[in-house]
Structure formats: structure tokens, C-alpha cells
Design an enzyme around this catalytic site. Structure first.
Site, short mmCIF file in Angstrom:
data_model
loop_
_atom_site.label_atom_id
_atom_site.label_comp_id
_atom_site.label_asym_id
_atom_site.label_seq_id
_atom_site.Cartn_x
_atom_site.Cartn_y
_atom_site.Cartn_z
N GLY A 1 -4.59 -1.40 -2.91
CA GLY A 1 -5.44 -0.75 -1.91
C GLY A 1 -6.21 0.42 -2.50
CG PHE A 2 -9.10 4.09 -1.02
CD1 PHE A 2 -10.02 4.35 -2.01
CD2 PHE A 2 -8.73 5.12 -0.16
CE1 PHE A 2 -10.58 5.61 -2.16
CE2 PHE A 2 -9.29 6.38 -0.29
CZ PHE A 2 -10.20 6.63 -1.30
CG ASP B 1 -1.41 -4.81 -2.32
OD1 ASP B 1 -1.63 -5.72 -1.50
OD2 ASP B 1 -1.86 -3.66 -2.21
CG LEU C 1 0.55 4.41 -1.44
CD1 LEU C 1 1.75 4.96 -2.19
CD2 LEU C 1 -0.66 4.43 -2.36
CE1 TYR D 1 -1.22 3.20 9.37
CE2 TYR D 1 -2.23 5.26 10.04
CZ TYR D 1 -1.76 4.43 9.05
OH TYR D 1 -1.82 4.83 7.75
CE LYS E 1 1.64 4.38 6.97
NZ LYS E 1 2.12 4.15 5.60
#
Ligand code: UDP
Length: 317
Positions: free
Chosen positions: A10-11, A31, A73, A146, A150
């Protein structure tokens, strides 16, 4: 060191992988997503990608055993998913985190968990300190799945910490930069970017007075590396963000100016961008004292500088 990064394609993960490789460490990314953001790292013999989910128990177990430090992550991120596929958000973010922590606990490996400023919800008392209240809307509003997922992940972290697991929780504030998302998708910066580069109007939701503290990815990565290295931060939650608060209307104006685009701003209703199930957050600004004092990191890339670098990168794509 051997670094395992779940969600490393991911980013943020891709930038983090790059940073650890630059230090000379071994990095494995776990991932299942496309590897376009990490393809440029493949030639490095210290780098490896396993295209599987954190929910693949045996694979996760082996990789955690191999590692010295685990960055967790892997998560389903982005407002489009919170309102589009809440089931996936809850499953991956809660069950995945539990799996990773349990594996790390069995092998006594430190975990750095990537949480989010979203967990503070629509608390209006900014800046948000790490012990500030969470103010969330109804569970009938999908957006909150979300933040809830988290927060559950954080509770798992602290529960494992009480059992002796070295774990650090980082709450990121609107991190942006090259490789963020595909244009037109995901976060506001990439949505505006697509519109900018086509010369279309930038869709500012509502009156654009809602604010964020956008954090350039290099600053976020420096804090993330320090969190992995420093023993004294174990058991803590730390905001990772910039102090430069900006209204979305102003963000749009700056992006137009920096890119030299002919776009203008238009004010749109939230339904024009998202389906129902979306609720906006009026202000989001971190207290960065812990980041400074415990991690020794301060965001040093200004918004103009970071946006300039990001726009240049997207133009080159
Ligand atoms: N936003 C906007 N226009 C868009 C997309 C987003 O004005 O086309 C606003 C959105 O309402 C929010 C801010 O930009 O106030 C940041 O949105 P993003 O989805 O990037 O992240 P958030 O901070 O809400 O999680």
C-alpha cells in the site's frame, strides 16, 4: 534487522519498505494487493513480497517467526470502502489485527500497529491528544465502521501489551504523497488530482470549511521507523501528523495554484461524491507533542512543498 510489513504494497507501507531497505535491513511485505507501488524495490536482494492475506494463518505464522519487527499496516482503508464495503473493513481490520498480534505474541516479536486519526471521530475539541475522547456517530452510518475497527485493533494491542507484548500504536493524520491512491479514487488529494490534471472543477464537499492536517509521507515514515526502533515507546499510542491545519477549500485552491491548472472550485453535496452512509468530520488536528518528545520527529515538509512534490509525481505518471 528483519522487517515484516503487512499491507506493505500500500501507500504508506511501500514508503516504509523503501526506508528500511535504505537503512540496509531485510524487508518482507505480506500483501495480496497489486505490487505496482513496490515494483521498483524488487531488484533489491533484501526485499521480498508474499502476495497473501494476513488472514492466511500458516503463512503469517512463518513470516512473524522470521522477523525481528512487525509493522501491521494491512487494512481496508479509504472512505469509499467504509461506505461501500463495511463487511470487508470490519473483517480484515479487526480479525487481521488479532491474528497478527497473536502470532507476534507467540513469537515474542514487537509490533507497530497503524491506527488512525479517524478514531477521534467528530470530537470538536482539537487538537486531539492521544487520550482525547472518541466521538463517533451511530452504527447506522457506515463511515464509522473504520474508526470502530481500528479502535478494536488498538484495544487488542493494549490487551496484548498487558500480557507482555511490545507494541506501539501510531495514529496517522491524513498522510499523502506520491503513490497515494489511483487518481480520482480514495482520498481527497487524489480525487482533486484527477480533476486538476483534466482541468475539471474540484469538488469541494459542502462549504469546504472542514479542516485536516495533511502529513507528508516522508515525515510519517520517519516517525514510523523511530517507533520500531525505540523501546521506550512500547505500550504507547502516538499521533503522527503535521500541525499545519488547512480547510479543504484552501487545499483545493493551493493545489490549483501549485499545478498551474485551469480548474476552479465547485461546492457539491456529499451525495455527489459518496453514497449514503457518509458523514464528514469538521476539524482534525493532532497534538504532536508525543511524536516530538517520544519519537524525536517533527513534520518538516510544509503543505505547499509536499503538495508540489505530489503533483509533480502524479503529472509524471
Ligand atoms: N472531500 C472533498 N471533496 C472530495 C473528497 C473529499 O471536499 O471530492 C473532503 C471530505 O469531505 C473531507 C476531506 O476532503 O472533509 C478529507 O477527505 P478524505 O476522504 O481524504 O479523508 P478523511 O479525512 O475524511 O478521512
Amino acid at each position: 534487522m528483519r522487517i515484516l510489513i503487512t499491507g506493505g504494497a500500500g501507500f504508506l507501507g511501500s514508503h516504509l519498505a523503501e526506508a528500511w531497505l535504505e537503512r540496509g535491513d531485510d524487508v518482507t511485505v505480506l500483501d495480496p494487493a497489486s505490487d505496482v507501488k513496490i515494483r521498483h524495490l524488487r531488484a533489491n536482494p533484501k526485499f521480498r513480497v508474499i502476495r497473501e492475506s494476513v488472514l492466511e494463518h500458516d503463512i503469517l505464522e512463518g513470516l512473524v517467526a522470521w522477523s525481528d519487527l512487525v509493522y501491521h499496516l494491512a487494512a481496508v482503508v479509504g472512505v469509499e470502502h467504509y461506505v461501500g464495503d463495511p463487511y470487508q473493513v470490519l473483517t480484515v481490520n479487526i480479525n487481521g489485527t488479532q491474528e497478527v498480534l497473536a502470532a507476534a505474541f507467540r513469537h515474542a516479536k514487537k509490533v507497530v500497529f497503524s491506527s488512525t486519526s479517524e478514531i477521534y471521530g467528530r470530537n470538536t475539541a482539537v487538537p486531539f491528544h492521544e487520550d482525547s475522547d472518541r466521538v463517533l456517530g451511530s452504527t447506522l452510518i457506515d463511515r464509522w465502521c473504520y474508526a470502530t475497527s481500528k479502535a478494536a485493533g488498538e484495544h487488542f494491542c493494549f490487551a496484548f501489551a498487558r500480557m507482555g507484548l511490545p507494541v506501539v500504536v501510531l495514529r496517522y493524520f491524513n498522510v499523502y504523497g506520491p503513490r497515494l491512491d489511483q487518481m480520482d479514487r480514495g482520498r481527497v488529494v487524489t480525487i482533486f488530482m484527477g480533476q486538476l490534471l483534466r482541468g475539471e472543477p474540484l469538488t469541494v464537499i459542502g462549504d469546504g470549511s472542514q479542516t485536516r492536517a495533511f502529513t507528508y509521507v516522508d515525515d510519517a515514515v520517519r516517525a514510523t521507523v523511530e517507533a520500531g526502533l525505540r523501546r521506550e515507546v512500547e505500550g504507547r499510542a502516538i499521533n503522527v501528523g503535521s500541525e499545519e491545519e488547512v480547510a479543504i477549500r484552501e487545499l483545493a485552491a493551493r493545489m490549483i495554484k501549485l499545478s498551474g491548472s485551469s480548474s476552479r472550485l465547485i461546492s457539491v453535496a456529499k451525495e455527489a461524491v459518496y453514497d449514503q452512509g457518509y458523514e464528514d468530520i469538521p476539524r482534525r488536528v493532532p497534538s504532536v507533542r508525543r511524536m516530538r518528545e517520544l519519537l524525536g520527529v517533527r513534520a518538516r515538509v510544509t503543505l505547499d512543498d509536499g503538495l508540489g512534490r505530489t503533483i509533480e509525481w502524479f503529472k509524471r505518471q
